[in-house]
Design a protein around this motif. Structure first.
Motif, PDB file in Angstrom:
ATOM      1  N   ARG A 105      62.618  33.647  91.392  1.00 31.16           N
ATOM      2  CA  ARG A 105      61.922  34.653  92.206  1.00 31.16           C
ATOM      3  C   ARG A 105      62.027  34.299  93.689  1.00 31.16           C
ATOM      4  NH1 ARG A 105      55.913  35.569  90.108  1.00 31.16           N
ATOM      5  NH2 ARG A 105      55.883  36.855  91.994  1.00 31.16           N
ATOM      6  N   ALA A 106      61.756  33.058  94.025  1.00 33.75           N
ATOM      7  CA  ALA A 106      61.762  32.636  95.428  1.00 33.75           C
ATOM      8  C   ALA A 106      63.143  32.784  96.053  1.00 33.75           C
ATOM      9  CB  ALA A 106      61.283  31.188  95.538  1.00 33.75           C
ATOM     10  N   VAL A 107      64.159  32.314  95.351  1.00 31.38           N
ATOM     11  CA  VAL A 107      65.525  32.372  95.884  1.00 31.38           C
ATOM     12  C   VAL A 107      65.989  33.817  96.029  1.00 31.38           C
ATOM     13  CG1 VAL A 107      67.936  31.845  95.319  1.00 31.38           C
ATOM     14  CG2 VAL A 107      66.197  30.061  95.141  1.00 31.38           C
ATOM     15  N   THR A 108      65.768  34.636  95.004  1.00 29.29           N
ATOM     16  CA  THR A 108      66.256  36.016  95.090  1.00 29.29           C
ATOM     17  C   THR A 108      65.492  36.836  96.124  1.00 29.29           C
ATOM     18  OG1 THR A 108      64.927  36.683  93.177  1.00 29.29           O
ATOM     19  CG2 THR A 108      67.213  36.043  92.750  1.00 29.29           C
ATOM     20  N   GLU A 109      64.258  36.442  96.424  1.00 25.49           N
ATOM     21  CA  GLU A 109      63.497  37.128  97.467  1.00 25.49           C
ATOM     22  C   GLU A 109      63.900  36.682  98.875  1.00 25.49           C
ATOM     23  OE1 GLU A 109      59.306  36.513  96.831  1.00 25.49           O
ATOM     24  OE2 GLU A 109      59.359  37.456  94.852  1.00 25.49           O
ATOM     25  N   ARG A 110      64.361  35.453  99.016  1.00 22.01           N
ATOM     26  CA  ARG A 110      64.526  34.888 100.354  1.00 22.01           C
ATOM     27  C   ARG A 110      65.962  34.644 100.812  1.00 22.01           C
ATOM     28  NH1 ARG A 110      59.640  36.323 100.414  1.00 22.01           N
ATOM     29  NH2 ARG A 110      58.031  34.980 101.295  1.00 22.01           N
ATOM     30  N   VAL A 111      66.910  34.520  99.885  1.00 19.92           N
ATOM     31  CA  VAL A 111      68.310  34.308 100.282  1.00 19.92           C
ATOM     32  C   VAL A 111      68.940  35.684 100.487  1.00 19.92           C
ATOM     33  CG1 VAL A 111      70.555  33.397  99.565  1.00 19.92           C
ATOM     34  CG2 VAL A 111      68.462  32.075  99.136  1.00 19.92           C
ATOM     35  N   PRO A 112      69.412  35.957 101.708  1.00 20.86           N
ATOM     36  CA  PRO A 112      69.910  37.306 102.032  1.00 20.86           C
ATOM     37  C   PRO A 112      71.098  37.775 101.189  1.00 20.86           C
ATOM     38  CG  PRO A 112      69.596  36.014 104.041  1.00 20.86           C
ATOM     39  CD  PRO A 112      69.414  35.082 102.886  1.00 20.86           C
ATOM     40  N   ASP A 113      72.031  36.892 100.882  1.00 19.30           N
ATOM     41  CA  ASP A 113      73.218  37.258 100.106  1.00 19.30           C
ATOM     42  C   ASP A 113      72.840  37.251  98.630  1.00 19.30           C
ATOM     43  OD1 ASP A 113      75.559  36.951  98.464  1.00 19.30           O
ATOM     44  OD2 ASP A 113      76.699  36.348 100.231  1.00 19.30           O
ATOM     45  N   LYS A 114      72.726  38.430  98.028  1.00 16.91           N
ATOM     46  CA  LYS A 114      72.233  38.543  96.653  1.00 16.91           C
ATOM     47  C   LYS A 114      73.153  37.875  95.638  1.00 16.91           C
ATOM     48  CE  LYS A 114      68.572  40.296  98.016  1.00 16.91           C
ATOM     49  NZ  LYS A 114      67.518  39.315  98.278  1.00 16.91           N
ATOM     50  N   GLY A 115      74.455  37.951  95.834  1.00 15.24           N
ATOM     51  CA  GLY A 115      75.377  37.273  94.919  1.00 15.24           C
ATOM     52  C   GLY A 115      75.194  35.768  94.979  1.00 15.24           C
ATOM     53  N   LEU A 116      75.076  35.241  96.176  1.00 14.47           N
ATOM     54  CA  LEU A 116      74.837  33.812  96.355  1.00 14.47           C
ATOM     55  C   LEU A 116      73.471  33.429  95.806  1.00 14.47           C
ATOM     56  CD1 LEU A 116      75.792  31.095  97.466  1.00 14.47           C
ATOM     57  CD2 LEU A 116      74.876  31.793  99.697  1.00 14.47           C
ATOM     58  N   ALA A 117      72.469  34.261  96.040  1.00 11.73           N
ATOM     59  CA  ALA A 117      71.120  33.989  95.525  1.00 11.73           C
ATOM     60  C   ALA A 117      71.135  33.890  94.002  1.00 11.73           C
ATOM     61  CB  ALA A 117      70.147  35.072  95.981  1.00 11.73           C
ATOM     62  N   ASP A 118      71.841  34.785  93.351  1.00  3.26           N
ATOM     63  CA  ASP A 118      71.914  34.772  91.893  1.00  3.26           C
ATOM     64  C   ASP A 118      72.578  33.487  91.385  1.00  3.26           C
ATOM     65  OD1 ASP A 118      70.658  37.237  91.785  1.00  3.26           O
ATOM     66  OD2 ASP A 118      72.523  38.360  91.446  1.00  3.26           O
ATOM     67  N   LYS A 119      73.671  33.073  92.034  1.00  2.00           N
ATOM     68  CA  LYS A 119      74.367  31.846  91.620  1.00  2.00           C
ATOM     69  C   LYS A 119      73.489  30.620  91.855  1.00  2.00           C
ATOM     70  CE  LYS A 119      78.997  33.621  92.289  1.00  2.00           C
ATOM     71  NZ  LYS A 119      80.193  33.632  93.118  1.00  2.00           N
ATOM     72  N   LEU A 120      72.811  30.593  92.982  1.00  2.00           N
ATOM     73  CA  LEU A 120      71.927  29.478  93.299  1.00  2.00           C
ATOM     74  C   LEU A 120      70.774  29.409  92.301  1.00  2.00           C
ATOM     75  CD1 LEU A 120      71.013  27.163  95.115  1.00  2.00           C
ATOM     76  CD2 LEU A 120      70.036  28.864  96.668  1.00  2.00           C
ATOM     77  N   ALA A 121      70.165  30.536  92.013  1.00  2.00           N
ATOM     78  CA  ALA A 121      69.059  30.578  91.051  1.00  2.00           C
ATOM     79  C   ALA A 121      69.520  30.115  89.678  1.00  2.00           C
ATOM     80  CB  ALA A 121      68.475  31.991  90.985  1.00  2.00           C
ATOM     81  N   GLU A 122      70.710  30.521  89.276  1.00  5.16           N
ATOM     82  CA  GLU A 122      71.246  30.112  87.976  1.00  5.16           C
ATOM     83  C   GLU A 122      71.455  28.595  87.922  1.00  5.16           C
ATOM     84  OE1 GLU A 122      75.299  30.718  85.341  1.00  5.16           O
ATOM     85  OE2 GLU A 122      74.740  32.293  86.750  1.00  5.16           O
ATOM     86  N   ALA A 123      72.014  28.026  88.971  1.00  2.14           N
ATOM     87  CA  ALA A 123      72.248  26.576  89.001  1.00  2.14           C
ATOM     88  C   ALA A 123      70.940  25.798  89.000  1.00  2.14           C
ATOM     89  CB  ALA A 123      73.087  26.212  90.232  1.00  2.14           C
ATOM     90  N   LEU A 124      69.979  26.238  89.792  1.00  8.08           N
ATOM     91  CA  LEU A 124      68.688  25.540  89.847  1.00  8.08           C
ATOM     92  C   LEU A 124      67.924  25.682  88.532  1.00  8.08           C
ATOM     93  CD1 LEU A 124      67.670  26.427  93.495  1.00  8.08           C
ATOM     94  CD2 LEU A 124      68.352  24.177  92.620  1.00  8.08           C
ATOM     95  N   SER A 125      68.012  26.834  87.912  1.00  5.04           N
ATOM     96  CA  SER A 125      67.366  27.026  86.613  1.00  5.04           C
ATOM     97  C   SER A 125      67.971  26.101  85.568  1.00  5.04           C
ATOM     98  CB  SER A 125      67.494  28.484  86.160  1.00  5.04           C
ATOM     99  OG  SER A 125      66.734  29.316  87.000  1.00  5.04           O
ATOM    100  N   SER A 126      69.284  25.984  85.561  1.00  2.67           N
ATOM    101  CA  SER A 126      69.942  25.082  84.619  1.00  2.67           C
ATOM    102  C   SER A 126      69.514  23.646  84.832  1.00  2.67           C
ATOM    103  CB  SER A 126      71.470  25.174  84.749  1.00  2.67           C
ATOM    104  OG  SER A 126      71.910  26.432  84.296  1.00  2.67           O
ATOM    105  N   MET A 127      69.343  23.253  86.097  1.00  2.00           N
ATOM    106  CA  MET A 127      68.886  21.903  86.413  1.00  2.00           C
ATOM    107  C   MET A 127      67.481  21.679  85.862  1.00  2.00           C
ATOM    108  SD  MET A 127      68.442  20.006  90.139  1.00  2.00           S
ATOM    109  CE  MET A 127      69.855  20.840  90.785  1.00  2.00           C
ATOM    110  N   ALA A 128      66.591  22.627  86.105  1.00  2.00           N
ATOM    111  CA  ALA A 128      65.206  22.490  85.639  1.00  2.00           C
ATOM    112  C   ALA A 128      65.133  22.438  84.124  1.00  2.00           C
ATOM    113  CB  ALA A 128      64.363  23.656  86.153  1.00  2.00           C
ATOM    114  N   LEU A 129      65.852  23.320  83.474  1.00  2.00           N
ATOM    115  CA  LEU A 129      65.836  23.345  82.007  1.00  2.00           C
ATOM    116  C   LEU A 129      66.461  22.073  81.432  1.00  2.00           C
ATOM    117  CD1 LEU A 129      66.680  27.096  81.481  1.00  2.00           C
ATOM    118  CD2 LEU A 129      64.458  25.989  81.194  1.00  2.00           C
TER     119      LEU A 129
END
Length: 137
Positions: A105-129
Motif C-alpha cells: 500500500r505504501a509503495v504503490t501510494e508513494r512511488v510515482p512510477d506505477k510499474g516500478l512501484a509494483d515491482k518494488l512492492a513485489e520484491a519487498l513482499s517476497s522478502m517479508a514472506l
C-alpha cells in the motif's frame, strides 16, 4: 565516439528511479503510519517498540542502500543482512502478510512510477514472506 558526459555517466539505480531518499522516506513513513493506525496490522505493530522513530530511520537507510543509494546502513553494520538483523523475532505468516500488505500500500501510494512501484512492492513482499518461511502467492 562517446562524449565525456556519456563516458562518465553512471547507470541509473532503482534508488534514482524511485526518486531518491525523499521518496524512500515518504513510503517508509506511510508504511509505519499504516501499521500504527490500521487495526488490520495489529499483530505486526505488536512486534515493534512503542517508538517507531528509530525503525523509520533504519528502514529508510536500509531500503536506500538496497535500492542502490547510499550504503550507510550496510557500512554501519558489516556482515549484517535483513535476515540476521531480525534473528530472534518470531515472524508469523500473518505478521509477514501484514508487513507485505502495508508496504505494498505504501509503495504503490508513494512511488510515482506505477510499474516500478509494483515491482518494488513485489520484491519487498517476497522478502517479508521469506522471513516467515512463506512463499509469495
Amino acid at each position: 565516439m562517446q562524449t565525456s558526459t556519456q563516458a562518465t555517466a553512471q547507470p541509473r539505480t532503482a534508488y534514482d528511479l524511485v526518486g531518491g531518499r525523499s521518496v524512500v522516506r515518504d513510503f517508509v513513513d506511510r508504511f509505519y503510519d499504516l501499521m500504527a493506525a490500521d487495526p488490520a496490522y495489529a499483530e505486526l505493530r505488536a512486534l515493534h517498540a512503542p517508538d517507531l522513530a528509530p525503525m523509520r530511520a533504519s528502514l529508510t537507510d536500509f531500503l536506500s542502500a538496497w535500492l542502490g543509494g547510499p550504503r550507510d546502513w550496510f557500512d554501519e553494520r558489516p556482515g549484517v543482512c535483513m535476515m540476521s538483523a531480525h534473528r530472534g523475532v518470531a515472524m508469523s505468516e500473518a505478521a509477514a502478510r501484514q508487513w507485505a500488505e502495508a508496504m505494498t500500500r505504501a509503495v504503490t501510494e508513494r512511488v510515482p512510477d506505477k510499474g516500478l512501484a509494483d515491482k518494488l512492492a513485489e520484491a519487498l513482499s517476497s522478502m517479508a514472506l521469506g522471513m516467515a518461511g512463506v512463499e509469495a502467492a
